[in-house]
Design a protein around this motif. Structure first.
Motif, PDB file in Angstrom:
ATOM      1  N   HIS A  27     -14.740 -20.842 -52.676  1.00 23.13           N
ATOM      2  CA  HIS A  27     -13.797 -21.932 -52.416  1.00 23.13           C
ATOM      3  C   HIS A  27     -13.992 -22.993 -53.493  1.00 23.13           C
ATOM      4  O   HIS A  27     -15.075 -23.569 -53.603  1.00 23.13           O
ATOM      5  CB  HIS A  27     -14.047 -22.529 -51.029  1.00 23.13           C
ATOM      6  CG  HIS A  27     -13.997 -21.513 -49.939  1.00 23.13           C
ATOM      7  ND1 HIS A  27     -15.050 -21.293 -49.067  1.00 23.13           N
ATOM      8  CD2 HIS A  27     -13.024 -20.631 -49.590  1.00 23.13           C
ATOM      9  CE1 HIS A  27     -14.723 -20.333 -48.217  1.00 23.13           C
ATOM     10  NE2 HIS A  27     -13.498 -19.918 -48.516  1.00 23.13           N
ATOM     11  N   ALA A  28     -12.951 -23.229 -54.289  1.00 24.12           N
ATOM     12  CA  ALA A  28     -13.076 -24.095 -55.465  1.00 24.12           C
ATOM     13  C   ALA A  28     -12.071 -25.240 -55.443  1.00 24.12           C
ATOM     14  O   ALA A  28     -10.929 -25.077 -55.003  1.00 24.12           O
ATOM     15  CB  ALA A  28     -12.882 -23.273 -56.739  1.00 24.12           C
ATOM     16  N   VAL A  29     -12.517 -26.382 -55.955  1.00 19.98           N
ATOM     17  CA  VAL A  29     -11.654 -27.548 -56.149  1.00 19.98           C
ATOM     18  C   VAL A  29     -11.739 -27.950 -57.606  1.00 19.98           C
ATOM     19  O   VAL A  29     -12.841 -27.995 -58.179  1.00 19.98           O
ATOM     20  CB  VAL A  29     -12.099 -28.729 -55.260  1.00 19.98           C
ATOM     21  CG1 VAL A  29     -11.234 -29.967 -55.542  1.00 19.98           C
ATOM     22  CG2 VAL A  29     -12.039 -28.360 -53.788  1.00 19.98           C
ATOM     23  N   VAL A  30     -10.603 -28.226 -58.219  1.00 15.54           N
ATOM     24  CA  VAL A  30     -10.564 -28.667 -59.607  1.00 15.54           C
ATOM     25  C   VAL A  30      -9.744 -29.944 -59.687  1.00 15.54           C
ATOM     26  O   VAL A  30      -8.581 -29.967 -59.275  1.00 15.54           O
ATOM     27  CB  VAL A  30      -9.942 -27.609 -60.550  1.00 15.54           C
ATOM     28  CG1 VAL A  30     -10.078 -28.051 -62.001  1.00 15.54           C
ATOM     29  CG2 VAL A  30     -10.585 -26.242 -60.337  1.00 15.54           C
ATOM     30  N   THR A  31     -10.331 -31.015 -60.211  1.00 13.21           N
ATOM     31  CA  THR A  31      -9.571 -32.254 -60.412  1.00 13.21           C
ATOM     32  C   THR A  31      -9.000 -32.271 -61.830  1.00 13.21           C
ATOM     33  O   THR A  31      -9.514 -31.615 -62.730  1.00 13.21           O
ATOM     34  CB  THR A  31     -10.446 -33.497 -60.189  1.00 13.21           C
ATOM     35  OG1 THR A  31     -11.444 -33.586 -61.219  1.00 13.21           O
ATOM     36  CG2 THR A  31     -11.126 -33.451 -58.830  1.00 13.21           C
ATOM     37  N   GLY A  32      -7.919 -33.018 -62.004  1.00 14.35           N
ATOM     38  CA  GLY A  32      -7.275 -33.066 -63.315  1.00 14.35           C
ATOM     39  C   GLY A  32      -6.763 -31.701 -63.731  1.00 14.35           C
ATOM     40  O   GLY A  32      -6.846 -31.312 -64.890  1.00 14.35           O
ATOM     41  N   ALA A  33      -6.204 -30.964 -62.770  1.00 15.49           N
ATOM     42  CA  ALA A  33      -5.900 -29.545 -63.004  1.00 15.49           C
ATOM     43  C   ALA A  33      -4.416 -29.230 -63.113  1.00 15.49           C
ATOM     44  O   ALA A  33      -4.030 -28.071 -63.047  1.00 15.49           O
ATOM     45  CB  ALA A  33      -6.512 -28.712 -61.880  1.00 15.49           C
ATOM     46  N   ALA A  34      -3.578 -30.236 -63.299  1.00 13.22           N
ATOM     47  CA  ALA A  34      -2.143 -29.972 -63.378  1.00 13.22           C
ATOM     48  C   ALA A  34      -1.748 -29.286 -64.681  1.00 13.22           C
ATOM     49  O   ALA A  34      -0.746 -28.575 -64.743  1.00 13.22           O
ATOM     50  CB  ALA A  34      -1.361 -31.271 -63.226  1.00 13.22           C
ATOM     51  N   ARG A  35      -2.554 -29.471 -65.707  1.00 12.30           N
ATOM     52  CA  ARG A  35      -2.221 -28.906 -67.019  1.00 12.30           C
ATOM     53  C   ARG A  35      -3.493 -28.794 -67.854  1.00 12.30           C
ATOM     54  O   ARG A  35      -4.571 -29.216 -67.444  1.00 12.30           O
ATOM     55  CB  ARG A  35      -1.200 -29.800 -67.731  1.00 12.30           C
ATOM     56  CG  ARG A  35      -1.636 -31.259 -67.841  1.00 12.30           C
ATOM     57  CD  ARG A  35      -0.572 -32.137 -68.477  1.00 12.30           C
ATOM     58  NE  ARG A  35       0.625 -32.221 -67.659  1.00 12.30           N
ATOM     59  CZ  ARG A  35       0.787 -33.069 -66.651  1.00 12.30           C
ATOM     60  NH1 ARG A  35      -0.201 -33.901 -66.312  1.00 12.30           N
ATOM     61  NH2 ARG A  35       1.892 -33.111 -65.964  1.00 12.30           N
ATOM     62  N   ALA A  85      -2.306 -27.717 -53.550  1.00 11.86           N
ATOM     63  CA  ALA A  85      -2.457 -28.887 -54.420  1.00 11.86           C
ATOM     64  C   ALA A  85      -2.450 -30.170 -53.609  1.00 11.86           C
ATOM     65  O   ALA A  85      -1.905 -30.225 -52.495  1.00 11.86           O
ATOM     66  CB  ALA A  85      -1.338 -28.922 -55.454  1.00 11.86           C
ATOM     67  N   LEU A  86      -3.063 -31.203 -54.197  1.00 16.40           N
ATOM     68  CA  LEU A  86      -3.069 -32.517 -53.576  1.00 16.40           C
ATOM     69  C   LEU A  86      -3.167 -33.578 -54.661  1.00 16.40           C
ATOM     70  O   LEU A  86      -3.998 -33.473 -55.567  1.00 16.40           O
ATOM     71  CB  LEU A  86      -4.266 -32.658 -52.620  1.00 16.40           C
ATOM     72  CG  LEU A  86      -4.339 -33.979 -51.830  1.00 16.40           C
ATOM     73  CD1 LEU A  86      -3.252 -33.998 -50.754  1.00 16.40           C
ATOM     74  CD2 LEU A  86      -5.710 -34.142 -51.194  1.00 16.40           C
ATOM     75  N   ALA A  87      -2.332 -34.600 -54.577  1.00 20.50           N
ATOM     76  CA  ALA A  87      -2.426 -35.723 -55.513  1.00 20.50           C
ATOM     77  C   ALA A  87      -3.697 -36.511 -55.213  1.00 20.50           C
ATOM     78  O   ALA A  87      -4.031 -36.742 -54.052  1.00 20.50           O
ATOM     79  CB  ALA A  87      -1.203 -36.624 -55.381  1.00 20.50           C
ATOM     80  N   CYS A  88      -4.404 -36.920 -56.256  1.00 22.41           N
ATOM     81  CA  CYS A  88      -5.638 -37.671 -56.046  1.00 22.41           C
ATOM     82  C   CYS A  88      -5.951 -38.517 -57.278  1.00 22.41           C
ATOM     83  O   CYS A  88      -5.955 -38.007 -58.403  1.00 22.41           O
ATOM     84  CB  CYS A  88      -6.806 -36.725 -55.773  1.00 22.41           C
ATOM     85  SG  CYS A  88      -8.401 -37.553 -55.546  1.00 22.41           S
ATOM     86  N   ASP A  89      -6.214 -39.781 -57.058  1.00 21.17           N
ATOM     87  CA  ASP A  89      -6.709 -40.674 -58.099  1.00 21.17           C
ATOM     88  C   ASP A  89      -8.214 -40.765 -57.914  1.00 21.17           C
ATOM     89  O   ASP A  89      -8.704 -41.418 -56.985  1.00 21.17           O
ATOM     90  CB  ASP A  89      -6.063 -42.054 -57.968  1.00 21.17           C
ATOM     91  CG  ASP A  89      -6.556 -43.037 -59.031  1.00 21.17           C
ATOM     92  OD1 ASP A  89      -7.436 -42.664 -59.836  1.00 21.17           O
ATOM     93  OD2 ASP A  89      -6.072 -44.180 -59.041  1.00 21.17           O
ATOM     94  N   LEU A 122      -3.724 -36.640 -60.619  1.00 21.31           N
ATOM     95  CA  LEU A 122      -3.040 -37.899 -60.363  1.00 21.31           C
ATOM     96  C   LEU A 122      -1.536 -37.663 -60.235  1.00 21.31           C
ATOM     97  O   LEU A 122      -0.849 -38.306 -59.444  1.00 21.31           O
ATOM     98  CB  LEU A 122      -3.333 -38.887 -61.495  1.00 21.31           C
ATOM     99  CG  LEU A 122      -2.780 -40.302 -61.343  1.00 21.31           C
ATOM    100  CD1 LEU A 122      -3.380 -40.997 -60.125  1.00 21.31           C
ATOM    101  CD2 LEU A 122      -3.076 -41.119 -62.603  1.00 21.31           C
ATOM    102  N   ASP A 123      -1.021 -36.712 -61.013  1.00 21.68           N
ATOM    103  CA  ASP A 123       0.382 -36.309 -60.967  1.00 21.68           C
ATOM    104  C   ASP A 123       0.532 -35.221 -59.906  1.00 21.68           C
ATOM    105  O   ASP A 123       0.330 -34.034 -60.167  1.00 21.68           O
ATOM    106  CB  ASP A 123       0.814 -35.790 -62.345  1.00 21.68           C
ATOM    107  CG  ASP A 123       2.304 -35.487 -62.428  1.00 21.68           C
ATOM    108  OD1 ASP A 123       2.937 -35.298 -61.372  1.00 21.68           O
ATOM    109  OD2 ASP A 123       2.824 -35.407 -63.557  1.00 21.68           O
ATOM    110  N   GLY A 124       0.860 -35.614 -58.711  1.00 28.28           N
ATOM    111  CA  GLY A 124       0.947 -34.680 -57.608  1.00 28.28           C
ATOM    112  C   GLY A 124       2.014 -33.616 -57.785  1.00 28.28           C
ATOM    113  O   GLY A 124       1.815 -32.454 -57.411  1.00 28.28           O
ATOM    114  N   ASP A 125       3.159 -33.985 -58.346  1.00 27.42           N
ATOM    115  CA  ASP A 125       4.231 -33.018 -58.544  1.00 27.42           C
ATOM    116  C   ASP A 125       3.806 -31.935 -59.532  1.00 27.42           C
ATOM    117  O   ASP A 125       4.071 -30.742 -59.318  1.00 27.42           O
ATOM    118  CB  ASP A 125       5.494 -33.711 -59.057  1.00 27.42           C
ATOM    119  CG  ASP A 125       6.144 -34.596 -58.001  1.00 27.42           C
ATOM    120  OD1 ASP A 125       5.870 -34.386 -56.798  1.00 27.42           O
ATOM    121  OD2 ASP A 125       6.918 -35.492 -58.379  1.00 27.42           O
TER     122      ASP A 125
END
Length: 264
Positions: free
Chosen positions: A7-15, A58-62, A37-40
């Motif tokens: 089970h993995a979580v990656v922040t800053g993972a939109a691109r 996915a989840l938006a997160c600052d 930060l960019d939830g979309d």
């Protein structure tokens, strides 16, 4: 399938590098929560990996907001129905410019995201990771976490902090079964690098990228896929005895003075 049923979580993972790591984690068998930060954009990335939403969400997160980091971890545990096994704290911001010309808001943002954001996200993640039998906390440092560049003092300071945080947490949480490591990439050919080069005044961005690559001892830039490979290795059982380590992904740049592009 090196990460089957992880089970993995990656922040800053939109691109960019974060997205590459998320894709590779999923390809290796993990269920993944993508945060940005960019939830979309995070949602679009997640759907591109798993349209069903069963294995990737996915989840938006600052990450500069500690309460948002707690919500991210709570969301991930609810999605997995289990503790987090891998947390890749990748989110960060860049900054280039003279220290005496930098605005207070610019300095504050780099510190809030790169330093405090890494601390807040690690704090929230560790509450879950300590309950996993195969826990791995990963940070994204930088070549500038071990070296320095003129005109990058604020960013360099923030990335040196990541290296110190990695070592300290490895000592603190090793006895509780959590391995803590960092990946330190040099410049990679991503939209982020190209934007930086354009802002710096490059008239031909493609040529500027080639010149940066030519300055590396190996003559090429690390790719997002190289970063993903490193993340999978450090999170897997192949690295079970590695903790407190800052893995340089730099095409040899930290070995000494960079070559000039003319040297090729």
């Amino acid at each position: 399938m090196q990460l089957k049923n992880y089970h993995a979580v990656v922040t800053g993972a939109a691109r960019g590098l974060g997205a590459a790591a998320a894709r590779r984690f999923a390809a290796e068998g993990a269920r993944v929560v993508i945060s940005d930060l960019d939830g979309d954009a995070a949602t679009a990335c997640a759907r591109g990996i798993d349209a069903s939403g069963e294995r990737v969400t996915a989840l938006a997160c600052d990450i500069a907001d500690p309460e948002a980091c707690t919500r991210l971890v709570d969301h991930a545990e609810a999605f997995f129905g289990a503790p987090i096994d891998i947390f890749l704290a990748h989110a960060g911001v860049g900054f280039a410019g003279s220290l005496i010309e930098a605005e207070t808001a610019q300095i504050r943002r780099v510190v809030e995201v790169n330093v405090l954001g890494s601390i807040y996200s690690a704090q929230a993640a560790l509450r879950s990771l300590v309950r996993s039998p195969r826990a791995s906390l990963l940070f994204t440092s930088s070549l500038q976490g071990v070296t320095a560049r003129a005109g990058r003092s604020i960013y360099t300071t923030s990335k040196h902090a990541i290296v110190g945080l990695t070592k300290s947490l490895a000592l603190e949480y090793g006895p509780r079964g959590v391995r803590v490591n960092a990946i330190a990439p040099a410049s990679t050919d991503t939209p982020f690098l190209r934007k930086q080069l354009a802002v710096a005044g490059a008239k031909d961005v493609d040529q500027a990228v080639r010149e940066v690559a030519a300055s590396m001892p190996l003559g090429w830039l690390p790719t997002p896929e190289d970063f993903a490979d490193a993340a999978v290795f450090l999170a897997s059982t192949a690295a079970r005895s590695i903790t407190g380590h800052n893995l340089l992904l730099d095409s040899g740049a930290a070995a000494g003075i960079f070559r000039s592009s003319q040297a090729r």
